[in-house]
Write an enzyme that holds these catalytic residues in place. Structure first.
Site, PDB file in Angstrom:
ATOM      1  N   ASN A 187      26.547  19.299 -13.924  1.00  0.00           N
ATOM      2  CA  ASN A 187      25.827  18.053 -14.160  1.00  0.00           C
ATOM      3  C   ASN A 187      24.464  18.152 -13.490  1.00  0.00           C
ATOM      4  OD1 ASN A 187      25.311  15.172 -12.542  1.00  0.00           O
ATOM      5  ND2 ASN A 187      25.729  14.944 -14.719  1.00  0.00           N
ATOM      6  N   VAL A 188      23.431  17.746 -14.196  1.00  0.00           N
ATOM      7  CA  VAL A 188      22.114  17.563 -13.575  1.00  0.00           C
ATOM      8  C   VAL A 188      21.572  16.230 -14.062  1.00  0.00           C
ATOM      9  CG1 VAL A 188      21.470  19.953 -13.098  1.00  0.00           C
ATOM     10  CG2 VAL A 188      21.100  19.040 -15.385  1.00  0.00           C
ATOM     11  N   ARG A 189      20.952  15.490 -13.167  1.00  0.00           N
ATOM     12  CA  ARG A 189      20.568  14.126 -13.512  1.00  0.00           C
ATOM     13  C   ARG A 189      19.317  13.688 -12.745  1.00  0.00           C
ATOM     14  NH1 ARG A 189      25.086  14.491 -10.473  1.00  0.00           N
ATOM     15  NH2 ARG A 189      25.022  13.536  -8.418  1.00  0.00           N
ATOM     16  N   SER A 215      25.700  16.324 -18.637  1.00  0.00           N
ATOM     17  CA  SER A 215      26.969  16.503 -17.947  1.00  0.00           C
ATOM     18  C   SER A 215      27.920  17.236 -18.877  1.00  0.00           C
ATOM     19  CB  SER A 215      27.556  15.148 -17.552  1.00  0.00           C
ATOM     20  OG  SER A 215      28.785  15.310 -16.876  1.00  0.00           O
ATOM     21  N   HIS A 244      44.003  12.147  -1.158  1.00  0.00           N
ATOM     22  CA  HIS A 244      45.424  11.811  -1.295  1.00  0.00           C
ATOM     23  C   HIS A 244      46.293  13.055  -1.541  1.00  0.00           C
ATOM     24  CE1 HIS A 244      43.972  11.852  -5.446  1.00  0.00           C
ATOM     25  NE2 HIS A 244      45.220  11.979  -5.863  1.00  0.00           N
ATOM     26  N   GLY A 297      27.820   2.386 -20.338  1.00  0.00           N
ATOM     27  CA  GLY A 297      27.671   3.580 -21.156  1.00  0.00           C
ATOM     28  C   GLY A 297      28.768   3.687 -22.204  1.00  0.00           C
ATOM     29  N   HIS A 317      32.771  22.508 -14.549  1.00  0.00           N
ATOM     30  CA  HIS A 317      31.977  21.286 -14.702  1.00  0.00           C
ATOM     31  C   HIS A 317      30.570  21.543 -14.191  1.00  0.00           C
ATOM     32  CE1 HIS A 317      30.226  18.035 -12.147  1.00  0.00           C
ATOM     33  NE2 HIS A 317      30.296  17.360 -13.273  1.00  0.00           N
TER      34      HIS A 317
END
EC number: 1.3.3.3
Length: 301
Positions: A110-112, A94, A177, A261, A108
């Site tokens: 991310n790979v998971r 990430s 919001h 974490g 940004h």
């Protein structure tokens, strides 16, 4: 039973972290990533890398983590209740990049990979990830390049994959919001296993490898544009939206905190500086108003 190669996934993720860090260091010459290796008491650990106070990047963090345990965190079982009672492994890379120049977007990626196992039953696994772009002073050509990179990497996996994962990204990186998107989107996918392991893994690799192809050309085009206090103040104000999303809505942040974490690594995505302003309204006809009027709702590129 289909073979699921966890070791190949981990080797790719470690290599991806190396490649992205090397690419960012080569763009911001003279600074290097600091690395912290950490262990998680309940199982696993990772290596966090942070580049700070460069001439191009104010802060860039690229994290690898591989954690495991006997019980899935609530953020994972909320939308997959059948996973309750299974042990799990979760690994991923990430990253978040906060540039100095307000004309360079924040970005940004991310790979998971998750796998949940229970004795006597087939493992449940899936891939997820994506990337998104958050400009402050956007340029059409940059947004088009970003999305064209995404289209190109998606093409071998199906004619409709880019559109599906682009829409998913627009919906995920949305602040209800504020009634606005976090930026101009990109790709987002989760729970990917219906293609089988090999194809799902190949797509995840394509997304991870595609990030630098999408981002660095934008950095190179914008890093030398002059800016002043007005642009910097607006950048810091808009960074506040990034904080709002990551702390209120981001599933990765929730998973990291709930799974025990490393807090410093999880919150590395926060910008080093940000600000809020009561009832801010951009001046009509300004570059700041252009962001609100033309870029903070889903659109086709």
């Amino acid at each position: 039973m289909e073979h699921v190669d966890k070791h190949a996934v981990k080797a790719f993720l470690l290599s991806l972290q190396d490649q992205i860090c090397q690419s960012l260091e080569s763009q911001d010459k003279g600074v290097v990533f600091e690395q912290d290796e950490w262990q998680r008491e309940q199982g696993g650990g990772g290596r966090s890398r942070v580049l700070r106070q460069g001439s191009v990047f104010e802060q860039a963090g690229v994290n690898f983590s591989h954690v495991f345990g006997t019980k899935m965190p609530a953020s994972a079982t909320a939308h997959r209740p059948e996973l309750a009672g299974r042990s799990f492994e979760a690994m991923g890379v990430s990253l978040v990049i906060h540039p100095n120049n307000p004309y360079i977007p924040t970005s940004h990626a991310n790979v998971r990979f998750f796998i949940a196992e229970k004795e006597g039953e087939a493992p449940v696994w899936w891939f997820g990830g994506g990337f998104d772009l958050t400009p402050f002073y956007p340029f059409e050509e940059d947004c088009q390049h970003w999305h064209n990179t995404a289209k190109h990497l998606c093409a071998p996996f199906g004619d409709d994959i880019y559109e599906q994962h682009k829409v998913w990204c627009d919906k995920y990186f949305f602040l209800p919001h504020r009634n606005e998107t976090r930026g101009v989107g990109g790709l987002f996918f989760d729970d990917l296993n219906e293609w089988g392991f090999e194809k799902s893994f190949a797509y995840t690799q394509a997304v991870g490898n595609g990030f630098i192809d999408g981002y660095l050309p934008i950095v190179q085009r914008r890093q030398d544009i002059p800016y002043g206090e007005r642009e910097r103040e607006f950048q810091l104000y808009r960074r506040g939206r990034y904080v709002e999303f990551n702390l209120v809505y981001d599933r990765g942040t929730l998973f990291g905190l709930q799974s025990g974490g490393r807090t410093e690594s999880i919150l590395m995505s926060m910008p080093p500086l940000a600000r809020w302003e009561y009832c801010y309204e951009p001046k009509a006809g300004s570059a700041e108003a252009d962001l609100y009027e033309n870029y903070l709702q889903p659109r086709e590129w």
